[in-house]
Write an enzyme that holds these catalytic residues in place. Structure first.
Site, mmCIF file in Angstrom:
data_model
loop_
_atom_site.group_PDB
_atom_site.id
_atom_site.type_symbol
_atom_site.label_atom_id
_atom_site.label_comp_id
_atom_site.label_asym_id
_atom_site.label_seq_id
_atom_site.Cartn_x
_atom_site.Cartn_y
_atom_site.Cartn_z
ATOM 1 N N GLY A 54 0.854 -1.180 0.000
ATOM 2 C CA GLY A 54 0.000 0.000 0.000
ATOM 3 C C GLY A 54 0.889 1.228 0.000
ATOM 4 C CB ALA A 55 0.989 4.198 -2.184
ATOM 5 N NE ARG A 90 5.577 -3.299 -4.447
ATOM 6 C CZ ARG A 90 4.273 -3.376 -4.198
ATOM 7 N NH1 ARG A 90 3.812 -3.160 -2.963
ATOM 8 N NH2 ARG A 90 3.420 -3.640 -5.168
ATOM 9 C CD GLN A 201 -2.738 -6.798 -3.848
ATOM 10 O OE1 GLN A 201 -3.345 -7.530 -4.623
ATOM 11 N NE2 GLN A 201 -1.605 -6.223 -4.175
ATOM 12 C CG ASP A 241 0.073 2.250 -5.826
ATOM 13 O OD1 ASP A 241 -1.078 1.906 -6.179
ATOM 14 O OD2 ASP A 241 0.696 1.722 -4.887
ATOM 15 C CG ASN A 251 -4.959 2.178 -7.622
ATOM 16 O OD1 ASN A 251 -4.309 2.295 -6.598
ATOM 17 N ND2 ASN A 251 -6.122 1.548 -7.651
ATOM 18 C CE LYS A 252 -1.727 -3.763 -6.962
ATOM 19 N NZ LYS A 252 -0.301 -4.125 -7.111
HETATM 20 C C1 LIG Z 1 -3.674 3.402 -0.232
HETATM 21 S S1 LIG Z 1 -2.659 3.049 -1.555
HETATM 22 C C2 LIG Z 1 -3.019 1.382 -1.832
HETATM 23 C C3 LIG Z 1 -2.612 1.012 -3.221
HETATM 24 O O1 LIG Z 1 -1.436 0.202 -3.168
HETATM 25 C C4 LIG Z 1 -1.772 -1.053 -3.689
HETATM 26 O O2 LIG Z 1 -0.717 -1.690 -4.339
HETATM 27 P P1 LIG Z 1 0.094 -2.874 -3.564
HETATM 28 O O3 LIG Z 1 -0.917 -3.694 -2.843
HETATM 29 O O4 LIG Z 1 0.786 -3.580 -4.703
HETATM 30 O O5 LIG Z 1 1.052 -2.163 -2.645
HETATM 31 C C5 LIG Z 1 -2.897 -0.755 -4.648
HETATM 32 O O6 LIG Z 1 -2.426 -0.159 -5.834
HETATM 33 C C6 LIG Z 1 -3.702 0.192 -3.831
HETATM 34 O O7 LIG Z 1 -4.639 0.970 -4.510
#
Ligand SMILES: CSC[C@H]1O[C@H](OP(=O)(O)O)[C@H](O)[C@@H]1O
Length: 363
Positions: A54-55, A90, A201, A241, A251-252
């Protein structure tokens, strides 16, 4: 947020900053276990394999990793070497780079012997700022959901993607923060939760919502468009992100497809993010935001538990298969109705106005 009535955060410093305690998110939603990281290299591993993700949360974890590196050796060369490794674990979430650079801006002007105290203070400030920012995002976005309820006079159906809840931040979350705030105010709502292959996630989001008693339904990623076609989605709220100064959003993976479906069905599409997710140096997100490509193994196999609760990994396709695994995509600002920030809700192209003071302070 509270877990079984106990206020819980995703990360906290322990032993006077000699270590940090995290929730190991690779075990959720099956097991809730904490993990102590006492070396900056442990933080790097935790970010890399997504024990923390999560960013905003990886940014905060990066800040504490720098503090642990200072504790190990506050001299310039080892500190800069560690910081370089930390901020590059990352590439897509700008929060990690932002946090590491903020720590270095505080530390490098100081004598090495004075750096540890400053590092602990700065990491603690970054941590608390994330909590307050996410709480403000919740307040700013809750009104959107309440306004929809006042028009619809029935539970508001919100669709979200991946996990941008309190597990993706220190507390409260970003995309889920308005949902929690509206729900706590008594606004009837329901959340469609995209599972979000390949790391799923969305199951973290479902776990979060279950803990807080928020009505929700898990869907496969590709069902979002069909729900929008049939009027079953009133609003989409996702996290981010990295956001460029014109409001393009990384974003994801899968976010862009939901934005396209929302546009085709006149469903308002919102992005929730703190100031630390905005990259003022970038403009054209599709061309300029680095997209993380993760292991093909995440596509070709899947982790879970069997019916007895034992961890299992299932090989979905032969490990010899080629598999592409871009972890993020970029949505152009034209598909985004508003960006929910701690300063309020703004049209994507208004971000520069909303943060004029921040931009000026950087010049
Ligand atoms: C509140 S930002 C969360 C954002 O980060 C996630 O990516 P990851 O699980 O790979 O760190 C995803 O893009 C979420 O929207």
């Amino acid at each position: 947020m509270k877990i079984n009535g106990i206020p819980t955060r995703t990360i906290r410093a322990i032993d006077n900053g000699a270590a940090v305690e995290i929730i190991d998110q690779t075990l959720l939603p099956y097991r809730f276990e904490k993990r102590v990281l006492s070396d900056w290299r442990d933080c790097v591993e935790a970010i890399s394999v997504m024990r923390v993700r999560g960013a905003p949360l990886i940014g905060v974890t990066g800040a504490w990793a720098v503090a642990l590196a200072v504790r190990e050796n506050p001299e310039n060369e080892p500190l800069l070497k560690a910081a370089e490794t930390i901020q590059n674990v990352r590439p897509t979430a700008v929060n990690l780079q932002w946090a590491v650079q903020k720590m270095l801006a505080t530390l490098l002007p100081r004598e090495p012997s004075l750096r540890l105290e400053a590092a602990l203070k700065c990491a603690a400030e970054i941590t608390q700022a994330d909590v307050e920012t996410c709480r403000a995002i919740g307040e700013a976005g809750a009104g959107l959901i309440s306004e929809l309820y006042s028009k619809l006079r029935r539970p508001v159906n919100v669709l979200t993607h991946c996990n941008a809840g309190w597990l993706a931040t220190v507390d409260y979350g970003t995309a889920l923060a308005p949902i929690y705030a509206a729900f706590e105010r008594g606004t009837p709502l329901h959340v469609w939760v995209g599972e979000t292959r390949p790391r799923n996630q969305g199951l973290l989001t479902a776990w979060e919502l279950e803990q807080q008693g928020v009505p929700h339904t898990i869907i496969v990623d590709n069902a979002g468009g069909q729900l929008m076609q049939h009027g079953d989605v009133d609003v989409v709220i996702v996290g981010a992100d990295r956001i460029t100064r014109r409001g393009d959003v990384a974003n994801k993976i899968g976010t862009y497809l939901k934005a396209l479906a929302a546009a085709d069905n006149d469903v308002p599409f919102y992005v929730a993010a703190p100031f630390s997710t905005i990259d003022w140096n970038l403009n054209d997100g599709k061309r300029e935001i680095p997209i993380e490509n993760r292991s093909s193994d995440e596509v070709l196999s899947i982790r879970g538990v069997d019916r007895s609760g034992a961890d299992i990994t299932v090989q979905l396709a032969s490990a010899r298969e080629a598999a592409a695994n871009p972890a993020f995509d970029v949505t152009h600002n034209r598909f985004i109705k508003g960006i929910i920030t701690e300063r309020g809700v703004f049209a994507p192209t208004e971000l520069c106005l909303a943060y004029q003071d921040v931009i000026e302070s950087m010049q």
